[in-house]
Design a protein around this motif. Structure first.
Motif, short mmCIF file in Angstrom:
data_model
loop_
_atom_site.label_atom_id
_atom_site.label_comp_id
_atom_site.label_asym_id
_atom_site.label_seq_id
_atom_site.Cartn_x
_atom_site.Cartn_y
_atom_site.Cartn_z
N GLY A 240 0.81 -1.21 0.00
CA GLY A 240 0.00 0.00 0.00
C GLY A 240 0.84 1.26 0.00
N HIS A 241 1.91 1.25 0.80
CA HIS A 241 2.77 2.44 0.88
C HIS A 241 3.48 2.69 -0.45
N ILE A 242 3.95 1.62 -1.09
CA ILE A 242 4.59 1.76 -2.40
C ILE A 242 3.61 2.39 -3.39
N LEU A 243 2.37 1.92 -3.37
CA LEU A 243 1.37 2.45 -4.30
C LEU A 243 1.10 3.93 -4.05
N ILE A 244 0.89 4.29 -2.79
CA ILE A 244 0.57 5.68 -2.45
C ILE A 244 1.71 6.61 -2.87
N VAL A 245 2.92 6.24 -2.48
CA VAL A 245 4.07 7.12 -2.74
C VAL A 245 4.36 7.23 -4.23
N ASN A 246 4.35 6.10 -4.93
CA ASN A 246 4.79 6.12 -6.33
C ASN A 246 3.70 6.56 -7.29
N VAL A 247 2.43 6.43 -6.90
CA VAL A 247 1.38 7.07 -7.68
C VAL A 247 1.58 8.58 -7.64
N GLY A 248 2.01 9.08 -6.46
CA GLY A 248 2.36 10.49 -6.35
C GLY A 248 3.56 10.85 -7.21
N GLU A 249 4.58 10.00 -7.21
CA GLU A 249 5.76 10.25 -8.04
C GLU A 249 5.41 10.24 -9.53
N ALA A 250 4.37 9.46 -9.88
CA ALA A 250 3.96 9.39 -11.28
C ALA A 250 3.08 10.57 -11.70
N GLY A 251 2.69 11.42 -10.73
CA GLY A 251 1.92 12.61 -11.09
C GLY A 251 0.61 12.80 -10.38
N PHE A 252 0.05 11.73 -9.77
CA PHE A 252 -1.23 11.85 -9.05
C PHE A 252 -0.93 11.98 -7.56
N HIS A 253 -0.86 13.20 -7.08
CA HIS A 253 -0.33 13.48 -5.74
C HIS A 253 -1.37 13.38 -4.63
N TRP A 254 -2.65 13.31 -4.96
CA TRP A 254 -3.68 13.38 -3.93
C TRP A 254 -3.53 12.32 -2.84
N PRO A 255 -3.36 11.01 -3.17
CA PRO A 255 -3.25 10.00 -2.10
C PRO A 255 -2.07 10.27 -1.16
N ALA A 256 -0.90 10.59 -1.72
CA ALA A 256 0.27 10.85 -0.89
C ALA A 256 0.06 12.10 -0.04
#
Length: 315
Positions: A240-256
């Motif tokens: 879950g943490h990998i998904l939250i952080v790296n979705v943010g790194e990919a451009g979708f910052h809302w979850p992080a």
């Protein structure tokens, strides 16, 4: 002649000092990278012992050794070349690879939860527990899971030295690979052989040793069962943490951003060290819930698709 010799020795001394300084820099960078990846190391250590559950004591260390060898191969032969090439030529691709890894870990953790509540665990479907085929299956599963955790460790380590030259990054990652593997599987070996230590203590003449030994022997089944649960929780947490952080790194910052705000809010509830504990706990629970939710969706899809295919074939 004498002047030339003195100049040569002076050049050698200068090169030696430069090499020593470089080694110091590499050592410091490797230490920094290892500390930064410590959180995933804890998860890796918690996940691995469950793969030796159900085997006779004489097979425990050989299995841990096989997994450790597979882990170092993962790091050096698969992850390291890919990470170095991507960091050099396509650094923007790393978050997407980690997202794929996070999805895999979330799926693995959720599937174990599903099996634990009786939804999909079939003893007769696989190799006999404790047998050679079962051992091969468990080792392959452990190495496959290690690939994701090792990728996270190596990429986190890489991020701490991303501004260093190519060769420095390479050497640091090689050092981290051996250091982390030795640490994780050394601790795992100690954990899985603790009952043998207890038996050895129980056979001594000292009453204190006997008492401690019997305590260790009696406690190990509970410790191993607890580690199995912790290992599954760690998969969900890290996934879950990998998904939250790296979705943010990919451009979708809302979850992080929301996770950061939540951690900050809990951290501000209580001043001092306990606030930090609350903040970390909140982030961990939310990450695990995200991993469980995403993993549950993937498990549902993976079990529904084969079923529908089978039903369609039957008609």
């Amino acid at each position: 002649m004498a002047t030339g010799l003195v100049a040569l020795l002076d050049d050698i001394a200068t090169l030696t000092r430069a090499a020593a300084a470089s080694l110091d820099d590499i050592g410091a960078a490797a230490g920094k990278a290892s500390v930064k990846a410590a959180g995933v190391v804890v998860d890796d250590t918690a996940v691995t012992p469950r793969y030796v559950d159900g085997f006779t004591p004489d097979r425990e260390l050989p299995i841990v050794r096989k997994i450790a060898i597979g882990s170092i191969r993962n790091k050096l032969l698969i992850i390291l070349p890919v990470a170095m090439l991507l960091s050099q030529f396509l650094p923007g691709a790393l978050p997407y690879l980690l997202i794929a890894g996070g999805l895999f870990l979330s799926y693995e953790g959720a599937e174990k939860v599903w099996e634990a509540i009786g939804g999909g665990h079939h003893e007769d479907a696989g190799p006999k527990q404790g047998g050679p085929e079962f051992e091969k299956t468990m080792v392959r599963g452990a190495i496959r899971t290690d690939l994701i955790l090792s990728a996270e460790i190596m990429v986190i380590s890489l991020s701490s030295v991303e501004d260093e030259p190519f060769w420095t990054r390479l050497i640091v990652l090689i050092v981290v690979a051996f250091l982390i593997t030795a640490l994780v599987y050394g601790v795992v070996a100690l954990i899985v052989k603790m009952d043998d230590v207890g038996l050895a203590l129980a056979r001594r003449e000292s009453r204190i040793s006997q008492s401690v030994g019997r305590g260790l022997v009696n406690a190990m089944p509970k410790i191993m069962a607890t580690l199995t649960v912790v290992g599954i929780a760690a998969m969900l947490w890290v996934g879950g943490h990998i998904l939250i952080v790296n979705v943010g790194e990919a451009g979708f910052h809302w979850p992080a951003d929301q996770l950061h705000h939540l951690e900050h809010w809990f951290g501000e509830l209580v001043h001092g060290g306990f606030g930090s504990v609350l903040s970390w706990t909140a982030g961990t629970v939310v990450s695990a819930l995200v991993g469980l939710a995403v993993g549950a969706i993937l498990v549902t899809l993976m079990h529904l698709i084969p079923k529908r295919t089978k039903d369609a074939g039957a008609h």
